[in-house]
Design a protein around this motif. Structure first.
Motif, mmCIF file in Angstrom:
data_model
loop_
_atom_site.group_PDB
_atom_site.id
_atom_site.type_symbol
_atom_site.label_atom_id
_atom_site.label_comp_id
_atom_site.label_asym_id
_atom_site.label_seq_id
_atom_site.Cartn_x
_atom_site.Cartn_y
_atom_site.Cartn_z
ATOM 1 N N CYS A 57 0.976 -1.077 0.064
ATOM 2 C CA CYS A 57 0.018 -0.069 -0.129
ATOM 3 C C CYS A 57 1.161 1.242 -0.097
ATOM 4 O O CYS A 57 1.887 1.330 0.990
ATOM 5 N N GLU A 58 0.567 2.099 -1.043
ATOM 6 C CA GLU A 58 1.681 3.250 -1.063
ATOM 7 C C GLU A 58 0.703 4.577 -1.276
ATOM 8 O O GLU A 58 -0.473 4.371 -1.502
ATOM 9 N N GLN A 59 1.413 5.456 -0.806
ATOM 10 C CA GLN A 59 0.681 6.943 -1.091
ATOM 11 C C GLN A 59 1.843 7.815 -1.286
ATOM 12 O O GLN A 59 2.951 7.946 -0.626
ATOM 13 N N GLY A 65 2.435 0.250 3.867
ATOM 14 C CA GLY A 65 2.381 -0.941 4.585
ATOM 15 C C GLY A 65 2.372 -2.271 3.547
ATOM 16 O O GLY A 65 2.540 -1.921 2.286
ATOM 17 N N PHE A 66 2.488 -3.270 3.943
ATOM 18 C CA PHE A 66 2.359 -4.486 3.184
ATOM 19 C C PHE A 66 2.065 -5.887 3.498
ATOM 20 O O PHE A 66 2.099 -6.041 4.921
ATOM 21 N N ALA A 67 1.549 -6.612 2.870
ATOM 22 C CA ALA A 67 1.210 -7.933 3.146
ATOM 23 C C ALA A 67 1.654 -9.308 2.293
ATOM 24 O O ALA A 67 1.370 -8.835 1.023
ATOM 25 N N ILE A 86 2.186 -9.393 7.898
ATOM 26 C CA ILE A 86 1.823 -8.072 7.576
ATOM 27 C C ILE A 86 2.297 -7.110 8.308
ATOM 28 O O ILE A 86 2.368 -7.221 9.586
ATOM 29 N N TYR A 87 2.678 -5.857 7.732
ATOM 30 C CA TYR A 87 3.349 -4.750 8.576
ATOM 31 C C TYR A 87 2.803 -3.462 7.884
ATOM 32 O O TYR A 87 2.569 -3.321 6.813
ATOM 33 N N VAL A 88 2.263 -2.504 8.971
ATOM 34 C CA VAL A 88 1.750 -1.170 8.499
ATOM 35 C C VAL A 88 2.855 -0.151 9.182
ATOM 36 O O VAL A 88 3.163 -0.320 10.397
ATOM 37 N N SER A 89 3.041 0.742 8.617
ATOM 38 C CA SER A 89 3.978 1.727 9.036
ATOM 39 C C SER A 89 3.586 2.503 10.174
ATOM 40 O O SER A 89 2.340 2.764 10.325
ATOM 41 N N GLU A 90 4.525 2.898 11.292
ATOM 42 C CA GLU A 90 3.995 3.586 12.377
ATOM 43 C C GLU A 90 3.340 4.924 11.861
ATOM 44 O O GLU A 90 2.439 5.401 12.863
ATOM 45 N N ILE A 97 -5.635 0.442 6.624
ATOM 46 C CA ILE A 97 -4.803 -0.189 5.702
ATOM 47 C C ILE A 97 -4.600 -1.623 5.917
ATOM 48 O O ILE A 97 -4.790 -2.488 4.931
ATOM 49 N N ALA A 98 -4.324 -2.183 6.996
ATOM 50 C CA ALA A 98 -4.190 -3.466 7.166
ATOM 51 C C ALA A 98 -5.452 -4.268 7.005
ATOM 52 O O ALA A 98 -5.220 -5.545 6.226
ATOM 53 N N ARG A 99 -6.541 -3.998 7.143
ATOM 54 C CA ARG A 99 -7.643 -4.745 6.896
ATOM 55 C C ARG A 99 -7.636 -4.919 5.420
ATOM 56 O O ARG A 99 -8.314 -6.144 4.707
ATOM 57 N N VAL A 100 -7.638 -3.847 4.633
ATOM 58 C CA VAL A 100 -7.901 -3.920 2.991
ATOM 59 C C VAL A 100 -6.614 -4.539 2.614
ATOM 60 O O VAL A 100 -7.049 -5.428 1.801
ATOM 61 N N LEU A 101 -5.587 -4.652 3.091
ATOM 62 C CA LEU A 101 -4.380 -5.426 2.535
ATOM 63 C C LEU A 101 -4.757 -6.829 2.959
ATOM 64 O O LEU A 101 -4.619 -7.785 2.046
ATOM 65 N N TYR A 102 -5.369 -7.340 3.831
ATOM 66 C CA TYR A 102 -5.582 -8.551 4.234
ATOM 67 C C TYR A 102 -6.843 -9.190 3.234
ATOM 68 O O TYR A 102 -6.531 -10.413 2.977
ATOM 69 N N ASP A 103 -7.882 -8.388 3.258
ATOM 70 C CA ASP A 103 -8.680 -8.608 2.315
ATOM 71 C C ASP A 103 -8.391 -8.994 1.058
ATOM 72 O O ASP A 103 -8.746 -10.073 0.305
#
Length: 199
Positions: A57-59, A65-67, A86-90, A97-103
């Motif tokens: 996931c980029e902006q 974040g990434f999964a 799965i990891y999401v930046s602080e 982000i985590a939920r959507v990456l996991y989906d």
């Protein structure tokens, strides 16, 4: 918000390591003691993406974040099982982000033909425990005091999900390179980006 979820590319590996690094240095979320070199980390991800999905996931070019999924165990009979990471930046917490990456990750694994998905969570980690429960994982076991880091012994809680009913004669899962050529995969990506950028 202009977030973009897509498959990881080689140019993303440095940004992924930046997200991973504080988890190595400051937490027991990962049991790794030393931050891997960029070369070593890139080799790890490059090996994963030959067969498994790895989403970032980029902006505006920054990895938020990434999964990814990876090998659960080596022997052939385990090939329908995968383990997730799965990891999401602080700097990008509490944005969904985590939920959507996991989906996206779980939907892609199902498309590939995987049946079982496993996740290991170092305790204590209430946000990760909450995420996995929300996503539909079931708690299946606890490895007590299995890892020592930052002067403490840590438990590891295991989670499991069945993506589909267990087939009597399962077909070996397809590689990510095979499924990314079909329409269903791009629908997963489109749905993820719409969900994350809604409103």
């Amino acid at each position: 918000m202009d977030f973009n979820i897509r498959l990881a590319e080689e140019a993303d590996y440095a940004g992924m390591l930046l997200v991973y690094k504080p988890n190595v240095l400051n937490t027991a979320i990962t049991f790794e003691y030393e931050v891997p070199s960029q070369e070593e980390y890139s080799k790890r991800i490059a090996n994963i993406v030959t067969h498994y999905p790895c989403f970032v996931c980029e902006q505006k070019g920054v990895i938020a974040g990434f999964a990814y999924a990876g090998l659960f165990r080596v022997k052939d009979a385990y090939q329908w099982s995968a383990e997730t990471t799965i990891y999401v930046s602080e700097n990008f917490q509490r944005k969904g982000i985590a939920r959507v990456l996991y989906d996206a990750l779980l939907a892609t694994l199902e498309l590939q033909g995987f049946v079982n998905v496993y996740a290991a969570v170092t305790l204590p980690n209430p946000p990760s425990e909450k995420l996995h429960t929300f996503m539909g994982f079931a708690e299946i076991g606890l490895f007590e005091k299995v890892g020592f880091k930052h002067g403490k012994w840590h438990d590891l809680k295991w989670y499991e999900m069945y993506l589909v009913e267990h087939p009597k004669n399962p077909i070996p899962p397809a590689s990510i390179n095979d499924v990314k050529e079909i329409k269903g995969f791009w629908e997963i990506i489109d749905r993820a980006n719409k969900a994350l950028n809604r409103g």
